[in-house]
Design an enzyme around this catalytic site. Structure first.
Site, mmCIF file in Angstrom:
data_model
loop_
_atom_site.group_PDB
_atom_site.id
_atom_site.type_symbol
_atom_site.label_atom_id
_atom_site.label_comp_id
_atom_site.label_asym_id
_atom_site.label_seq_id
_atom_site.Cartn_x
_atom_site.Cartn_y
_atom_site.Cartn_z
ATOM 1 C CG HIS A 233 51.515 -13.698 -2.659
ATOM 2 N ND1 HIS A 233 51.686 -14.424 -3.801
ATOM 3 C CD2 HIS A 233 52.427 -12.683 -2.722
ATOM 4 C CE1 HIS A 233 52.651 -13.889 -4.522
ATOM 5 N NE2 HIS A 233 53.112 -12.834 -3.894
ATOM 6 C CD GLU B 16 48.953 -16.796 -5.201
ATOM 7 O OE1 GLU B 16 48.954 -17.253 -6.355
ATOM 8 O OE2 GLU B 16 49.988 -16.732 -4.503
ATOM 9 C CB SER C 137 57.002 -14.040 -3.791
ATOM 10 O OG SER C 137 57.110 -12.687 -3.609
ATOM 11 C CG ASN D 285 55.031 -15.298 -7.742
ATOM 12 O OD1 ASN D 285 54.854 -14.552 -8.702
ATOM 13 N ND2 ASN D 285 55.128 -14.849 -6.513
HETATM 14 N N1 3HC Z 1 48.244 3.858 -7.271
HETATM 15 C C1 3HC Z 1 47.327 4.548 -7.960
HETATM 16 N N2 3HC Z 1 47.314 4.603 -9.304
HETATM 17 C C2 3HC Z 1 48.292 3.960 -9.966
HETATM 18 C C3 3HC Z 1 49.287 3.198 -9.308
HETATM 19 C C4 3HC Z 1 49.241 3.169 -7.890
HETATM 20 N N3 3HC Z 1 50.133 2.489 -7.167
HETATM 21 N N4 3HC Z 1 50.118 2.660 -10.246
HETATM 22 C C5 3HC Z 1 49.648 3.034 -11.445
HETATM 23 N N5 3HC Z 1 48.560 3.820 -11.270
HETATM 24 C C6 3HC Z 1 47.752 4.459 -12.304
HETATM 25 C C7 3HC Z 1 48.588 5.352 -13.204
HETATM 26 O O1 3HC Z 1 48.763 6.602 -12.634
HETATM 27 C C8 3HC Z 1 47.762 5.414 -14.451
HETATM 28 O O2 3HC Z 1 46.769 6.378 -14.323
HETATM 29 P P1 3HC Z 1 46.273 7.189 -15.640
HETATM 30 O O3 3HC Z 1 45.673 6.142 -16.541
HETATM 31 O O4 3HC Z 1 45.277 8.130 -15.095
HETATM 32 O O5 3HC Z 1 47.509 7.818 -16.183
HETATM 33 C C9 3HC Z 1 47.073 4.054 -14.475
HETATM 34 O O6 3HC Z 1 47.240 3.470 -13.184
HETATM 35 C C10 3HC Z 1 47.677 3.179 -15.488
HETATM 36 O O7 3HC Z 1 49.081 3.198 -15.319
HETATM 37 P P2 3HC Z 1 50.122 3.357 -16.496
HETATM 38 O O8 3HC Z 1 49.710 4.417 -17.443
HETATM 39 O O9 3HC Z 1 51.487 3.450 -15.877
HETATM 40 O O10 3HC Z 1 50.120 2.041 -17.313
HETATM 41 P P3 3HC Z 1 49.260 0.727 -17.272
HETATM 42 O O11 3HC Z 1 47.901 0.941 -17.816
HETATM 43 O O12 3HC Z 1 50.123 -0.289 -17.926
HETATM 44 O O13 3HC Z 1 49.083 0.310 -15.740
HETATM 45 C C11 3HC Z 1 50.034 -1.272 -14.254
HETATM 46 C C12 3HC Z 1 50.169 0.096 -14.879
HETATM 47 C C13 3HC Z 1 48.780 -1.296 -13.372
HETATM 48 C C14 3HC Z 1 51.266 -1.486 -13.379
HETATM 49 C C15 3HC Z 1 49.900 -2.330 -15.392
HETATM 50 O O14 3HC Z 1 50.949 -2.169 -16.305
HETATM 51 C C16 3HC Z 1 49.908 -3.741 -14.908
HETATM 52 O O15 3HC Z 1 48.943 -4.262 -14.395
HETATM 53 N N6 3HC Z 1 51.043 -4.404 -15.107
HETATM 54 C C17 3HC Z 1 51.207 -5.793 -14.739
HETATM 55 C C18 3HC Z 1 51.755 -5.841 -13.332
HETATM 56 C C19 3HC Z 1 51.868 -7.269 -12.876
HETATM 57 O O16 3HC Z 1 51.815 -8.229 -13.653
HETATM 58 N N7 3HC Z 1 52.048 -7.421 -11.560
HETATM 59 C C20 3HC Z 1 52.216 -8.730 -10.956
HETATM 60 C C21 3HC Z 1 53.660 -8.907 -10.654
HETATM 61 S S1 3HC Z 1 53.973 -10.408 -9.824
HETATM 62 C C22 3HC Z 1 53.774 -10.024 -8.219
HETATM 63 O O17 3HC Z 1 53.511 -8.930 -7.815
HETATM 64 C C23 3HC Z 1 53.966 -11.153 -7.281
HETATM 65 C C24 3HC Z 1 55.110 -10.928 -6.352
HETATM 66 O O18 3HC Z 1 55.144 -12.027 -5.463
HETATM 67 C C25 3HC Z 1 56.440 -10.763 -7.021
#
Ligand code: 3HC
Length: 382
Positions: free
Chosen positions: A144, A156, A123, A195
């Site tokens: 990444h 990335e 990260s 990040n």
């Molecule tokens: N595989 C398949 N489908 C998935 C899934 C997965 N792993 N995770 C979620 N889904 C599906 C859900 O089942 C849901 O389907 P539905 O609409 O049919 O019910 C759909 O995606 C939407 O999920 P949710 O209803 O739970 O809610 P959201 O619309 O909010 O989507 C999310 C979930 C995609 C996680 C969204 O909230 C999101 O994009 N959040 C932001 C995450 C983010 O910012 N990530 C970056 C973090 S930083 C990082 O990773 C860097 C590292 O270095 C730390």
């Protein structure tokens, strides 16, 4: 080496990132070995992949045959030598510990074919430092992904000090084949783009936690209407242990301002890590938490968060990590959803954002919040 030469990918680590990356590789048609140090971690990773593939199939995004085909190309494995011996690309997704990563890279350098590209999903950490544990630093790159890797588009592709253009190109092409939006990070720098741009907002949240007010629910309530995942919820989703590692690394490499707060340390020491343990700042035991939106804070708003993001993004330009501000906007928009900071800055105006940065710098007595020269000039065009 070319994209066509990449037939098998080995993913090292079967946790949230590892199994997501393995799944993305399978869906792109590669053979994938997913390796972890214990069978129980591998099994958990396989079960996450199966659940996610089933979810995609239930929505008509994959056919049952495609799901079967993906699983047939998956090799869940514990033995490192067997996982990497015939891999063309190895993606390490182990915990964020530089010594551990260097040890893994030294091992896979010995165990994998000479042509293989060795990528780290770190990260934040220096690709150059990881690469120096191998005899092939020209073949070591950063790759990444963002959590959930199956859904989020950004990858990335990070150039270490000695990465060859060919290694970067092949990694970029693999990311494209995975249906991702790759952005090349030209200079190996802590936190790369996504990040790093979010480092000060994460710091702000930790300072608020330490102060004890506003409470996570009240803070997040102010963001619920327009964010897919609100700021404190996202810390839990990523994992408070990962946030602590990131913060510690930034405190050593960027500024002591990032020194982890007591509140964060206490949560991690207590094993309340967020989604992965069922409890963090919120309760995840029954799925995504319900945020109590009854009393949203008026002390902080979205403009504070955007101001800090835009300010940090200008540092990436000043430091030459990225040449084109558009790349930063593409990265932020695709790494977590939302709009690129420079695009938002155009509509808010730099004068307002500078004031917000000054206000936060004074309130928390943190130099990293102070507006940059580029920010004050406010002339970035995207
Ligand atoms: N595989 C398949 N489908 C998935 C899934 C997965 N792993 N995770 C979620 N889904 C599906 C859900 O089942 C849901 O389907 P539905 O609409 O049919 O019910 C759909 O995606 C939407 O999920 P949710 O209803 O739970 O809610 P959201 O619309 O909010 O989507 C999310 C979930 C995609 C996680 C969204 O909230 C999101 O994009 N959040 C932001 C995450 C983010 O910012 N990530 C970056 C973090 S930083 C990082 O990773 C860097 C590292 O270095 C730390």
């Amino acid at each position: 080496m070319k994209l066509e030469d990449v037939k098998k990918i080995a993913v090292l680590g079967a946790g949230a990132m590892g199994n997501g990356i393995a799944q993305v590789g399978l869906m792109a048609g590669f053979k994938v070995a997913m390796r972890d140090i214990d069978q129980k971690f591998v099994d958990k990773g396989v079960s996450s992949i199966k659940d996610s593939l089933a979810k995609l199939a239930s929505k008509g995004k994959l056919t049952e045959d495609q799901v079967k085909d993906c699983l047939a190309r998956l090799d869940p494995i514990v033995d490192l030598a067997s996982a990497v011996k015939d891999a063309d690309l190895i993606i390490e997704a182990a915990p964020e510990d530089i010594d551990l990563k260097r040890k893994i890279f030294a091992d896979i350098d010995k165990l994998s074919p000479k042509h293989a590209i060795l990528a780290s999903n770190t990260s934040t950490m220096s690709i150059t430092e990881i690469a120096s544990a191998t005899t092939r630093p020209e073949k070591v790159v950063g790759m990444h992904f963002f959590n959930p890797a199956v859904l989020l588009k950004l990858v990335e592709v990070i150039k270490g000090g000695k990465s060859s253009d060919e290694s970067i190109q092949v990694t970029y092409d693999v990311a494209k084949k995975m249906n991702k939006i790759p952005v090349i990070v030209k200079k190996d720098s802590p936190g790369f783009i996504y990040n790093r741009v979010n480092a000060p907002t994460s710091l702000l949240l930790q300072q608020i936690l330490d102060k004890g007010t506003p409470k996570p629910d009240d803070f997040d309530a102010a963001f619920k209407a327009f964010m897919p995942m609100t700021p404190f919820e996202l810390l839990d989703y990523v994992g408070l242990d990962i946030i602590l590692h990131t913060q510690t690394y930034f405190s050593k490499t960027l500024s002591p301002d990032y020194t982890p707060t007591k509140a964060l340390r206490n949560l991690v020491d207590a094993g309340t890590l967020g989604k992965k343990t069922g409890k963090g700042l919120f309760d995840w035991s029954a799925g995504r938490p319900t945020i109590n939106i009854s009393s949203p804070t008026t002390e902080f708003d979205a403009t504070h968060m955007i101001a800090l993001q835009v300010n940090e993004a200008t540092k990436l330009l000043e430091e030459g990590v990225v040449d084109d501000p558009k790349d930063i906007d593409i990265a932020i928009a695709n790494g977590g959803g939302g709009i690129g900071p420079f695009t938002v800055a155009k509509s808010i105006g730099y004068e307002t954002l500078v004031k917000k940065c000054e206000e936060l710098a004074e309130k928390f007595n943190l130099g990293v919040f102070k507006p940059t020269k580029t920010m004050r000039e406010g002339k970035i065009n995207v």
